[in-house]
Design a protein around this motif. Sequence first.
Motif, PDB file in Angstrom:
ATOM      1  N   ALA A  65     -26.205  30.636 112.575  1.00  0.00           N
ATOM      2  CA  ALA A  65     -25.016  30.880 113.404  1.00  0.00           C
ATOM      3  C   ALA A  65     -25.131  32.221 114.126  1.00  0.00           C
ATOM      4  CB  ALA A  65     -23.759  30.845 112.538  1.00  0.00           C
ATOM      5  N   GLY A  66     -25.681  33.217 113.442  1.00  0.00           N
ATOM      6  CA  GLY A  66     -25.859  34.532 114.057  1.00  0.00           C
ATOM      7  C   GLY A  66     -26.826  34.484 115.220  1.00  0.00           C
ATOM      8  N   ARG A  67     -27.944  33.739 115.029  1.00  0.00           N
ATOM      9  CA  ARG A  67     -28.917  33.635 116.122  1.00  0.00           C
ATOM     10  C   ARG A  67     -28.297  32.937 117.333  1.00  0.00           C
ATOM     11  NH1 ARG A  67     -32.382  32.712 111.715  1.00  0.00           N
ATOM     12  NH2 ARG A  67     -32.122  30.441 111.903  1.00  0.00           N
ATOM     13  N   ALA A  68     -27.465  31.940 117.087  1.00  0.00           N
ATOM     14  CA  ALA A  68     -26.818  31.224 118.190  1.00  0.00           C
ATOM     15  C   ALA A  68     -25.820  32.124 118.924  1.00  0.00           C
ATOM     16  CB  ALA A  68     -26.114  29.979 117.656  1.00  0.00           C
ATOM     17  N   LEU A  69     -25.220  33.061 118.189  1.00  0.00           N
ATOM     18  CA  LEU A  69     -24.204  33.922 118.797  1.00  0.00           C
ATOM     19  C   LEU A  69     -24.815  35.028 119.651  1.00  0.00           C
ATOM     20  CD1 LEU A  69     -21.225  34.685 119.110  1.00  0.00           C
ATOM     21  CD2 LEU A  69     -21.422  36.022 116.987  1.00  0.00           C
ATOM     22  N   VAL A  70     -26.046  35.434 119.387  1.00  0.00           N
ATOM     23  CA  VAL A  70     -26.645  36.569 120.102  1.00  0.00           C
ATOM     24  C   VAL A  70     -26.601  36.357 121.614  1.00  0.00           C
ATOM     25  CG1 VAL A  70     -28.794  37.819 120.563  1.00  0.00           C
ATOM     26  CG2 VAL A  70     -28.113  37.361 118.218  1.00  0.00           C
ATOM     27  N   ALA A  71     -27.122  35.249 122.104  1.00  0.00           N
ATOM     28  CA  ALA A  71     -27.178  35.007 123.549  1.00  0.00           C
ATOM     29  C   ALA A  71     -25.770  34.923 124.136  1.00  0.00           C
ATOM     30  CB  ALA A  71     -27.957  33.732 123.840  1.00  0.00           C
ATOM     31  N   LYS A  72     -24.842  34.284 123.406  1.00  0.00           N
ATOM     32  CA  LYS A  72     -23.469  34.155 123.905  1.00  0.00           C
ATOM     33  C   LYS A  72     -22.793  35.523 123.992  1.00  0.00           C
ATOM     34  CE  LYS A  72     -22.943  29.503 121.959  1.00  0.00           C
ATOM     35  NZ  LYS A  72     -22.224  28.673 120.960  1.00  0.00           N
ATOM     36  N   ALA A  73     -22.999  36.358 122.969  1.00  0.00           N
ATOM     37  CA  ALA A  73     -22.384  37.687 122.961  1.00  0.00           C
ATOM     38  C   ALA A  73     -22.957  38.560 124.084  1.00  0.00           C
ATOM     39  CB  ALA A  73     -22.609  38.352 121.606  1.00  0.00           C
ATOM     40  N   GLU A  74     -24.262  38.454 124.291  1.00  0.00           N
ATOM     41  CA  GLU A  74     -24.880  39.226 125.380  1.00  0.00           C
ATOM     42  C   GLU A  74     -24.330  38.795 126.734  1.00  0.00           C
ATOM     43  OE1 GLU A  74     -29.033  38.612 124.764  1.00  0.00           O
ATOM     44  OE2 GLU A  74     -29.237  40.358 123.427  1.00  0.00           O
ATOM     45  N   ALA A  75     -24.137  37.501 126.926  1.00  0.00           N
ATOM     46  CA  ALA A  75     -23.600  37.002 128.196  1.00  0.00           C
ATOM     47  C   ALA A  75     -22.168  37.487 128.407  1.00  0.00           C
ATOM     48  CB  ALA A  75     -23.657  35.474 128.220  1.00  0.00           C
ATOM     49  N   ILE A  76     -21.356  37.456 127.336  1.00  0.00           N
ATOM     50  CA  ILE A  76     -19.962  37.911 127.450  1.00  0.00           C
ATOM     51  C   ILE A  76     -19.898  39.395 127.780  1.00  0.00           C
ATOM     52  CG2 ILE A  76     -17.839  38.325 126.129  1.00  0.00           C
ATOM     53  CD1 ILE A  76     -18.533  35.731 124.557  1.00  0.00           C
ATOM     54  N   LEU A  77     -20.694  40.204 127.092  1.00  0.00           N
ATOM     55  CA  LEU A  77     -20.671  41.654 127.330  1.00  0.00           C
ATOM     56  C   LEU A  77     -21.257  42.003 128.699  1.00  0.00           C
ATOM     57  CD1 LEU A  77     -21.600  43.046 123.800  1.00  0.00           C
ATOM     58  CD2 LEU A  77     -19.353  42.900 124.880  1.00  0.00           C
ATOM     59  N   SER A  78     -22.261  41.248 129.147  1.00  0.00           N
ATOM     60  CA  SER A  78     -22.810  41.469 130.491  1.00  0.00           C
ATOM     61  C   SER A  78     -21.760  41.182 131.546  1.00  0.00           C
ATOM     62  CB  SER A  78     -24.040  40.581 130.717  1.00  0.00           C
ATOM     63  OG  SER A  78     -25.096  40.953 129.869  1.00  0.00           O
ATOM     64  N   ALA A  79     -20.992  40.115 131.346  1.00  0.00           N
ATOM     65  CA  ALA A  79     -19.931  39.775 132.303  1.00  0.00           C
ATOM     66  C   ALA A  79     -18.845  40.839 132.312  1.00  0.00           C
ATOM     67  CB  ALA A  79     -19.330  38.414 131.949  1.00  0.00           C
ATOM     68  N   MET A  80     -18.501  41.375 131.149  1.00  0.00           N
ATOM     69  CA  MET A  80     -17.491  42.427 131.076  1.00  0.00           C
ATOM     70  C   MET A  80     -17.983  43.713 131.728  1.00  0.00           C
ATOM     71  SD  MET A  80     -14.941  40.950 129.777  1.00  0.00           S
ATOM     72  CE  MET A  80     -13.906  42.393 129.652  1.00  0.00           C
TER      73      MET A  80
ATOM     74  N   LYS B  51     -16.354  45.622 135.013  1.00  0.00           N
ATOM     75  CA  LYS B  51     -16.011  47.047 135.039  1.00  0.00           C
ATOM     76  C   LYS B  51     -16.614  47.730 136.252  1.00  0.00           C
ATOM     77  CE  LYS B  51     -16.568  51.341 132.437  1.00  0.00           C
ATOM     78  NZ  LYS B  51     -17.177  51.978 131.244  1.00  0.00           N
ATOM     79  N   GLN B  52     -17.892  47.437 136.525  1.00  0.00           N
ATOM     80  CA  GLN B  52     -18.567  48.063 137.667  1.00  0.00           C
ATOM     81  C   GLN B  52     -17.930  47.642 138.984  1.00  0.00           C
ATOM     82  OE1 GLN B  52     -22.712  47.116 137.322  1.00  0.00           O
ATOM     83  NE2 GLN B  52     -23.043  48.453 135.572  1.00  0.00           N
ATOM     84  N   GLU B  53     -17.558  46.363 139.092  1.00  0.00           N
ATOM     85  CA  GLU B  53     -16.935  45.875 140.326  1.00  0.00           C
ATOM     86  C   GLU B  53     -15.565  46.505 140.545  1.00  0.00           C
ATOM     87  OE1 GLU B  53     -16.825  41.679 139.898  1.00  0.00           O
ATOM     88  OE2 GLU B  53     -19.021  41.449 140.026  1.00  0.00           O
ATOM     89  N   ALA B  54     -14.884  46.814 139.451  1.00  0.00           N
ATOM     90  CA  ALA B  54     -13.545  47.380 139.558  1.00  0.00           C
ATOM     91  C   ALA B  54     -13.569  48.855 139.925  1.00  0.00           C
ATOM     92  CB  ALA B  54     -12.793  47.190 138.240  1.00  0.00           C
TER      93      ALA B  54
END
Length: 306
Positions: A72-87, A91-94
């Motif tokens: 489950a942790g390995r599956a979450l890594v890519a998802k968490a990176e994508a979410i934080l990259s989007a955030m 921030k940069q766009e704002a």
Amino acid sequence: MSVAAHLISSHLPTIKQLQCFLAVAHELNFRRAAERLSITQPPLTRQIQSLEDLLGQLLFSRTTHEVTLTEAGRALVAKAEAILSAMSALKQEAQPAARLRIGLTRTLNFELIAPLNKQLAAFHARDEMEMPSLTSAQLLQSLAKNSLDLILTGEKGPEAEKAVQYAWVHREPLLVAMPSAHPASLAAKVSPEALADLPLFWFARSANPQFYDKCERFFAMLSVTLKRVREPEDSLLMLSHIARGKGFALMPQSKCTFNQAGLCYRPLTEGAAQQLAIDVYAAIRADENNEAVLDALRTLSQSAER
């Protein structure tokens, strides 16, 4: 229930929890992950436990010797990176675009120097940047006082390798502004020696000591002595005097835009042109660490090399 309403009402992982999860996932060591986040280990452990409770899954297998990711942790890594990259992108766009304070030497008309004008436009110089036109000496003073970030100046000053970092960006030819009635105007190219019967309208050394001295070294090698008169502050007044046969001037090509009966512009002879052209440099403070300023200097320098 709409998607928006569902997202608003749901109990979701926090950004901090995802950051803590990724730190541990990358380090596979709670102590090093805590140091990376500049926090202590107990709050880091609480963040991971809260995330695991929220998701209902163990993310790490922990023993006294090692930490490993679960499936489950390995599956979450890519998802968490994508979410934080989007955030991070949000921030940069704002954030408002960084404002670079760029100063230009008033000796040149940068709108008629295509490569530099194009680059300044790419920096949004016309709309967003403060761009005073000053003498090269004033530009260097403003740079030293931190009232400008980057300057475009004629010639490299004695500050080289000390307080200022320079990058060559352009070579601006000089033209002879002369009376069209003068016999030398019949030539395709003109040497200052051919106009020795007229006074040369000349600027004060304080305006640009380096360029002034460069020209004076060339004048000293001529077979004749050029008579000088102080150029008026108003360049149009000077050109009107020239049109009436009262002298000649050496002007940057980009400044030779005014036309009047009795006035003409001619290129310099090859030898004079090589000696008297203006080398234009972009300059920043030697200790500059603003990445936007450093990028601007690199961009101008790379554009000049093409």
